[in-house]
Design a protein around this motif. Structure first.
Motif, PDB file in Angstrom:
ATOM      1  N   MET A  33      -1.355   6.763  -4.508  1.00  0.00           N
ATOM      2  CA  MET A  33      -0.946   5.645  -4.689  1.00  0.00           C
ATOM      3  C   MET A  33      -0.955   4.611  -4.374  1.00  0.00           C
ATOM      4  O   MET A  33      -0.679   5.006  -2.954  1.00  0.00           O
ATOM      5  CB  MET A  33       0.423   5.446  -5.403  1.00  0.00           C
ATOM      6  N   THR A  34      -1.597   3.811  -4.933  1.00  0.00           N
ATOM      7  CA  THR A  34      -2.023   2.113  -3.818  1.00  0.00           C
ATOM      8  C   THR A  34      -0.363   1.395  -3.650  1.00  0.00           C
ATOM      9  O   THR A  34      -0.543   1.161  -5.175  1.00  0.00           O
ATOM     10  CB  THR A  34      -3.535   2.154  -3.857  1.00  0.00           C
ATOM     11  N   SER A  35      -0.727   0.650  -2.820  1.00  0.00           N
ATOM     12  CA  SER A  35       0.098  -0.528  -2.653  1.00  0.00           C
ATOM     13  C   SER A  35      -0.075  -1.240  -4.140  1.00  0.00           C
ATOM     14  O   SER A  35      -1.697  -1.375  -4.335  1.00  0.00           O
ATOM     15  CB  SER A  35       0.512  -1.002  -1.947  1.00  0.00           C
ATOM     16  N   PRO A  36       0.528  -2.684  -4.984  1.00  0.00           N
ATOM     17  CA  PRO A  36      -0.528  -3.281  -5.728  1.00  0.00           C
ATOM     18  C   PRO A  36      -1.528  -4.097  -4.612  1.00  0.00           C
ATOM     19  O   PRO A  36      -2.312  -5.148  -5.018  1.00  0.00           O
ATOM     20  CB  PRO A  36       1.218  -4.611  -5.910  1.00  0.00           C
ATOM     21  N   GLU A  37      -1.103  -4.451  -3.167  1.00  0.00           N
ATOM     22  CA  GLU A  37      -1.271  -5.561  -2.847  1.00  0.00           C
ATOM     23  C   GLU A  37      -2.891  -4.787  -2.316  1.00  0.00           C
ATOM     24  O   GLU A  37      -4.206  -6.233  -2.624  1.00  0.00           O
ATOM     25  CB  GLU A  37      -0.791  -5.833  -1.152  1.00  0.00           C
ATOM     26  N   THR A  38      -2.607  -3.726  -2.489  1.00  0.00           N
ATOM     27  CA  THR A  38      -4.514  -2.927  -2.114  1.00  0.00           C
ATOM     28  C   THR A  38      -5.232  -3.399  -2.745  1.00  0.00           C
ATOM     29  O   THR A  38      -6.095  -3.674  -3.070  1.00  0.00           O
ATOM     30  CB  THR A  38      -4.151  -1.665  -1.640  1.00  0.00           C
TER      31      THR A  38
END
Length: 169
Positions: free
Chosen positions: A1-6
């Motif tokens: 799972m990636t960060s919202p910023e990424t």
């Protein structure tokens, strides 16, 4: 799972942007080792036709410093401090996820040119895109509105050509 910023940075990078008239690189200032450039673009955005200015910088003899920064990013990926994501094929960029609540998201580009890009401005009022690369013994940098990251990547060689033409004079 990636960060919202990424996730947002990847969306910015993949955004299909319609560019209209594109100016040429104009040297704003410079000396033998360092030069600053400007280039104006017309883009079609949410607010209709907009003018966007790109800023370029070339530093002669600084190519190794850019290669070192690129290697530092590669080492961070190898050691797990940054997680490489799926390559954005059309731009030849690999997003790097460093977790959430960050001010910027980096991308790795061509190893031959030690290219790295970044979208800066998360949790701030405005965003900025910047790409840095090495060519020969020089380092090159272009920054501008976050919406033009793809344009910067696809047309970065225009700055190199302008610099080389000025050096040949």
């Amino acid at each position: 799972m990636t960060s919202p910023e990424t996730d947002l940075a990847i969306a910015f990078a993949k955004r299909k942007l319609v560019t209209g008239e594109s100016g040429v690189w104009v040297r704003e200032s410079g000396e033998a080792r360092r030069a600053l450039f400007r280039r104006n673009l017309q883009i079609t955005g949410e607010a209709g036709q907009e003018s966007v200015t790109l800023r370029g910088e070339v530093i002669a003899g600084n190519g190794q410093a850019q290669r070192n920064r690129y290697e530092e990013l590669m080492t961070a990926v190898d050691k797990g401090r940054l997680k490489s994501m799926q390559k954005i094929t059309e731009l030849d960029l690999i997003p790097l996820d460093q977790g959430g609540n960050v001010a910027s998201v980096r991308f790795l580009g061509s190893k031959d040119q030690a290219m790295e890009c970044e979208i800066i401005g998360f949790h701030m009022p405005t965003y900025l895109a910047r790409c840095n690369w090495a060519e020969g013994d020089g380092s090159f940098s272009i920054e501008g509105d976050h919406r033009v990251l793809a344009f910067i990547v696809q047309h970065k060689n225009d700055l190199s050509k302008t610099w080389n033409a000025l050096e040949g004079e």
